[in-house]
Design a protein around this motif. Structure first.
Motif, PDB file in Angstrom:
ATOM      1  N   SER A   8     -34.945  31.703 -13.857  1.00 26.74           N
ATOM      2  CA  SER A   8     -35.058  33.064 -14.398  1.00 26.74           C
ATOM      3  C   SER A   8     -35.653  33.049 -15.808  1.00 26.74           C
ATOM      4  O   SER A   8     -36.344  33.998 -16.196  1.00 26.74           O
ATOM      5  CB  SER A   8     -33.711  33.779 -14.375  1.00 26.74           C
ATOM      6  N   GLU A   9     -35.427  31.983 -16.566  1.00 24.77           N
ATOM      7  CA  GLU A   9     -35.982  31.888 -17.922  1.00 24.77           C
ATOM      8  C   GLU A   9     -37.495  31.727 -17.923  1.00 24.77           C
ATOM      9  O   GLU A   9     -38.167  32.172 -18.847  1.00 24.77           O
ATOM     10  CB  GLU A   9     -35.344  30.719 -18.670  1.00 24.77           C
ATOM     11  N   VAL A  10     -38.053  31.072 -16.916  1.00 25.37           N
ATOM     12  CA  VAL A  10     -39.500  30.826 -16.891  1.00 25.37           C
ATOM     13  C   VAL A  10     -40.229  31.701 -15.876  1.00 25.37           C
ATOM     14  O   VAL A  10     -41.450  31.617 -15.745  1.00 25.37           O
ATOM     15  CB  VAL A  10     -39.821  29.336 -16.593  1.00 25.37           C
ATOM     16  N   TYR A  11     -39.511  32.529 -15.170  1.00 24.23           N
ATOM     17  CA  TYR A  11     -40.046  33.273 -14.026  1.00 24.23           C
ATOM     18  C   TYR A  11     -41.341  34.026 -14.329  1.00 24.23           C
ATOM     19  O   TYR A  11     -42.274  33.984 -13.562  1.00 24.23           O
ATOM     20  CB  TYR A  11     -38.983  34.240 -13.493  1.00 24.23           C
ATOM     21  N   GLY A  12     -41.420  34.686 -15.452  1.00 23.04           N
ATOM     22  CA  GLY A  12     -42.608  35.466 -15.769  1.00 23.04           C
ATOM     23  C   GLY A  12     -43.637  34.747 -16.619  1.00 23.04           C
ATOM     24  O   GLY A  12     -44.610  35.345 -17.054  1.00 23.04           O
ATOM     25  N   SER A  13     -43.437  33.447 -16.825  1.00 24.02           N
ATOM     26  CA  SER A  13     -44.357  32.707 -17.693  1.00 24.02           C
ATOM     27  C   SER A  13     -45.620  32.286 -16.944  1.00 24.02           C
ATOM     28  O   SER A  13     -45.746  32.483 -15.739  1.00 24.02           O
ATOM     29  CB  SER A  13     -43.649  31.474 -18.265  1.00 24.02           C
ATOM     30  N   ASP A  14     -46.530  31.688 -17.680  1.00 23.54           N
ATOM     31  CA  ASP A  14     -47.753  31.168 -17.075  1.00 23.54           C
ATOM     32  C   ASP A  14     -47.617  29.708 -16.666  1.00 23.54           C
ATOM     33  O   ASP A  14     -48.587  29.109 -16.203  1.00 23.54           O
ATOM     34  CB  ASP A  14     -48.921  31.295 -18.067  1.00 23.54           C
ATOM     35  N   ASP A  15     -46.446  29.133 -16.847  1.00 21.87           N
ATOM     36  CA  ASP A  15     -46.221  27.720 -16.542  1.00 21.87           C
ATOM     37  C   ASP A  15     -45.929  27.550 -15.048  1.00 21.87           C
ATOM     38  O   ASP A  15     -44.789  27.353 -14.629  1.00 21.87           O
ATOM     39  CB  ASP A  15     -45.058  27.187 -17.388  1.00 21.87           C
ATOM     40  N   THR A  16     -46.974  27.631 -14.263  1.00 18.40           N
ATOM     41  CA  THR A  16     -46.845  27.631 -12.811  1.00 18.40           C
ATOM     42  C   THR A  16     -46.144  26.386 -12.283  1.00 18.40           C
ATOM     43  O   THR A  16     -45.290  26.490 -11.399  1.00 18.40           O
ATOM     44  CB  THR A  16     -48.240  27.772 -12.153  1.00 18.40           C
ATOM     45  N   ASN A  17     -46.487  25.224 -12.811  1.00 19.50           N
ATOM     46  CA  ASN A  17     -45.858  23.998 -12.315  1.00 19.50           C
ATOM     47  C   ASN A  17     -44.348  24.017 -12.533  1.00 19.50           C
ATOM     48  O   ASN A  17     -43.586  23.645 -11.638  1.00 19.50           O
ATOM     49  CB  ASN A  17     -46.466  22.759 -12.972  1.00 19.50           C
ATOM     50  N   THR A  18     -43.922  24.437 -13.710  1.00 19.20           N
ATOM     51  CA  THR A  18     -42.484  24.499 -13.992  1.00 19.20           C
ATOM     52  C   THR A  18     -41.802  25.525 -13.094  1.00 19.20           C
ATOM     53  O   THR A  18     -40.721  25.273 -12.559  1.00 19.20           O
ATOM     54  CB  THR A  18     -42.234  24.831 -15.477  1.00 19.20           C
ATOM     55  N   ILE A  19     -42.430  26.664 -12.906  1.00 15.31           N
ATOM     56  CA  ILE A  19     -41.853  27.698 -12.035  1.00 15.31           C
ATOM     57  C   ILE A  19     -41.633  27.137 -10.632  1.00 15.31           C
ATOM     58  O   ILE A  19     -40.543  27.260 -10.068  1.00 15.31           O
ATOM     59  CB  ILE A  19     -42.747  28.950 -11.996  1.00 15.31           C
ATOM     60  N   TYR A  20     -42.653  26.515 -10.074  1.00 14.10           N
ATOM     61  CA  TYR A  20     -42.522  25.974  -8.717  1.00 14.10           C
ATOM     62  C   TYR A  20     -41.501  24.837  -8.677  1.00 14.10           C
ATOM     63  O   TYR A  20     -40.700  24.754  -7.734  1.00 14.10           O
ATOM     64  CB  TYR A  20     -43.875  25.523  -8.172  1.00 14.10           C
TER      65      TYR A  20
END
Length: 150
Positions: free
Chosen positions: A24-36
């Motif tokens: 939830s902390e990174v959900y809207g970020s541009d860090d696609t690798n971390t999100i996945y």
């Protein structure tokens, strides 16, 4: 000895929640690798809570099987977990190749949503929430939620 052995299933439950919170902390970020990575880690932790509950003798395999059979969300959780851990996944609950993708709002470049494309299009955030809610209800019905506060 691994600290997780001392914590048992409550430790696995808390780990699942930590992955949910990280996501939830990174959900809207541009860090696609971390999100996945965090999506996959959440669903793997969420699915494997079942093993911890059975191993700690607080739930039977039959109870867990019935829970998963009654919850399409946990079945999708199983499919995401196994599809991201194994090169070949031949025994899916619903979909052997669940796909997760971003959708952009063409009018707002920074706005997007993450979705699971499987039996139907499902927002990842809702699927995560429903998986945790289903586990919480199961644990509460078994009188196990109180063990999480100690």
């Amino acid at each position: 000895m691994n600290r997780d052995w001392f914590e048992g299933w409550p430790g696995q439950y808390r780990r699942m929640l930590r992955w949910r919170d990280r996501l939830s902390e990174v959900y809207g970020s541009d860090d696609t690798n971390t999100i996945y990575d965090f999506i996959y880690a959440f669903f793997q932790s969420c699915y494997h809570l079942r093993d911890w509950l059975v191993s700690d003798n607080v739930a039977t395999k039959e109870e867990i099987t019935a829970l998963f059979n009654s919850s399409i969300e946990l079945q999708l959780c199983r499919d995401i977990c196994n599809a991201t851990k194994h090169l070949q996944y031949n025994t899916p609950s619903i979909d052997p190749r669940p796909r997760i993708g971003k959708e952009w709002d063409p009018w707002k470049k920074e706005s997007y949503g993450l979705y699971l494309y499987s039996d139907k299009r499902r927002p990842i955030s809702e699927l995560v929430h429903e998986c945790v809610t289903t586990w919480d209800k199961f644990l509460d019905e078994k009188g196990l939620k109180e063990k999480l506060t100690t």
